[in-house]
Design an enzyme around this catalytic site. Structure first.
Site, PDB file in Angstrom:
ATOM      1  N   THR A  52      15.614  -0.435  96.527  1.00  0.00           N
ATOM      2  CA  THR A  52      15.537  -0.255  97.893  1.00  0.00           C
ATOM      3  C   THR A  52      17.293  -0.032  98.398  1.00  0.00           C
ATOM      4  OG1 THR A  52      13.448  -0.618  98.143  1.00  0.00           O
ATOM      5  CG2 THR A  52      14.995  -0.642 100.154  1.00  0.00           C
ATOM      6  N   ASN A 104       7.802   8.095  90.579  1.00  0.00           N
ATOM      7  CA  ASN A 104       7.174   6.595  90.289  1.00  0.00           C
ATOM      8  C   ASN A 104       5.418   6.593  90.325  1.00  0.00           C
ATOM      9  OD1 ASN A 104       7.535   7.523  93.029  1.00  0.00           O
ATOM     10  ND2 ASN A 104       7.001   5.328  93.896  1.00  0.00           N
ATOM     11  N   GLN A 106      12.599   4.019  87.842  1.00  0.00           N
ATOM     12  CA  GLN A 106      11.613   3.911  86.888  1.00  0.00           C
ATOM     13  C   GLN A 106      11.772   4.382  85.465  1.00  0.00           C
ATOM     14  OE1 GLN A 106       8.403   3.000  87.101  1.00  0.00           O
ATOM     15  NE2 GLN A 106       8.519   2.550  89.431  1.00  0.00           N
ATOM     16  N   SER A 144      16.753  -1.226  89.382  1.00  0.00           N
ATOM     17  CA  SER A 144      15.982  -2.469  90.028  1.00  0.00           C
ATOM     18  C   SER A 144      15.647  -3.345  88.520  1.00  0.00           C
ATOM     19  CB  SER A 144      14.765  -1.920  90.847  1.00  0.00           C
ATOM     20  OG  SER A 144      14.252  -3.265  91.321  1.00  0.00           O
ATOM     21  N   THR A 203      27.092 -13.356  99.632  1.00  0.00           N
ATOM     22  CA  THR A 203      27.331 -14.255  98.555  1.00  0.00           C
ATOM     23  C   THR A 203      26.586 -13.699  97.216  1.00  0.00           C
ATOM     24  OG1 THR A 203      27.810 -16.114  99.818  1.00  0.00           O
ATOM     25  CG2 THR A 203      27.298 -16.614  97.528  1.00  0.00           C
ATOM     26  N   CYS A 259       4.294   0.408  96.766  1.00  0.00           N
ATOM     27  CA  CYS A 259       5.011   0.533  98.153  1.00  0.00           C
ATOM     28  C   CYS A 259       4.100   1.607  99.129  1.00  0.00           C
ATOM     29  CB  CYS A 259       6.626   1.015  98.292  1.00  0.00           C
ATOM     30  SG  CYS A 259       7.678   0.227  96.859  1.00  0.00           S
TER      31      CYS A 259
END
Length: 380
Positions: free
Chosen positions: A70, A149, A178, A198, A236, A323
């Site tokens: 995302t 997806n 995906q 991801s 960070t 989602c």
């Protein structure tokens, strides 16, 4: 337990979790610190970046760690739009993109950007001709996912890349979340400028991801702060997450040859078995589809109810994407493919990992058939 919801998330490899724990507990320094602990952390971060880059066939300086798909999608799209708005305000995407792409575009639309949504055919595939016809003088970005997806359709990334070679001022963003470990993508040859990943989709950990930014491509950062990740992504760095992601990617790609063969056999068995059940329609196309996703509908059966019935037997699959599944709305992807409302409302998604077996597939076919019959009896 039979877990067939791997497009929502995969189970992390044990070695990945061990890496995360070790780095978190022993190398916890801030990589921006000048002392020894910081230097150790920075070294691990650099190693992780190099490993990811080598596995993807790109340069380490082209990998930017993020919190996941995302964020990568938002950074690619909004970062491009904000930096290049003086060149143009027109962007193109397919009508079946992930909500993190659609949502980013819709936000930009409110800021005065013009968005063209490419139609998908009944297989869930966009046409290169439609991309070409949509290009305007002020187009600055084309965004198309590599693997859908929900239905697993593979988009014509190579052909779109070839087309965009004629338009050097248009950036090409690919959401490959995906696809990793299931469908190959050569980022350089396919003229991809920006690509999202991801880690938890390939047995890494949630909250970790990466954005490929081709050398020479510039983005406006979304976050102001310490200018980490070459001033593109402040915050960070999640060193342990990056190390774990590199390990997950290496392990996934390392086992892909045998894993993909098994995955294809299991998917074929599922397709064949489910097709024999009354009132089942397979929505995933036979051609140009990824080996791990199979979408189907059972007419007259409420998907959510059957999902919970199967769960009681230790079987886990999903309706649409994770989602969107709680919105209880028909799949927008299936509707865009021209699938009727009633079938879109009774759609299921099975998504595989390398570990799923043919025996599990047989059990799931039987469970789905029995579950559908049981629900129909109750509804009469």
């Amino acid at each position: 337990m039979i877990y067939f919801d791997n497009s929502a998330t995969t189970k992390p490899y044990k070695e990945v979790v061990d890496s995360f724990v070790k780095v978190s507990s022993e190398f916890f320094g801030n990589p921006s610190s000048l002392h020894g602990l910081g230097v150790q952390a920075e070294k691990l971060l650099t190693q992780a970046r190099t490993q990811v880059a080598n596995l993807l066939g790109v340069k380490p300086t082209e990998i930017y760690f993020t919190s996941g798909g995302t964020e990568s999608n938002n950074l690619a799209i909004k970062g491009s739009a904000i930096l290049h708005k003086n060149k143009g305000k027109h962007m193109i995407l397919s009508s079946i993109e992930h909500p993190s792409v659609r949502g980013a575009m819709e936000q930009l639309e409110k800021l005065g950007f013009e968005i063209t949504y490419l139609p998908a055919d009944h297989h869930g595939r966009v046409k290169v001709e439609d991309v070409k016809a949509s290009i305007q003088k002020n187009t600055i970005l084309v965004s198309v996912m590599q693997v859908n997806n929900e239905v697993g359709t593979i988009q014509p990334i190579t052909e779109i890349g070839e087309l965009l070679n004629q338009y050097p001022n248009i950036l090409f963003h690919v959401d490959a979340v995906q696809a990793v470990g299931k469908v190959p993508l050569n980022l350089i040859e396919n003229r991809v400028d920006l690509c999202s990943f991801s880690a938890h989709k390939f047995h890494g950990l949630k909250g970790t991801g990466a954005l490929f930014i081709r050398e020479g491509v510039r983005l406006d950062p979304l976050l102001s702060g310490g200018n980490q990740e070459w001033k593109v992504r402040s915050g960070t760095e999640n060193v342990a997450g990056a190390v774990a992601m590199a390990k997950a990617l290496r392990m996934t790609i390392g086992s892909s040859e045998t894993g993909l063969e098994r995955m294809k056999r299991v998917k074929s068995l599922l397709r064949e078995g489910l097709s024999r059940i009354d009132d089942v329609t397979i929505n995933t196309p036979l051609e140009n589809s990824a080996p791990h996703i199979l979408n189907f509908s059972i007419r007259g059966v409420k998907a959510e109810v059957l999902i919970h019935t199967l769960e009681q037997k230790g079987i886990y699959l999903s309706t649409t994407s994770a989602c969107s599944s709680k919105k209880q709305l028909p799949s927008q992807t299936l509707l865009a493919m021209g699938i009727p409302d009633d079938l879109a409302d009774s759609a299921f998604r099975i998504s595989l990992s390398y570990d799923n077996s043919e025996d599990e597939a047989q059990k799931v076919i039987v469970a789905i058939e029995e579950g559908a019959k049981q629900l129909r009896r109750v509804m009469k």
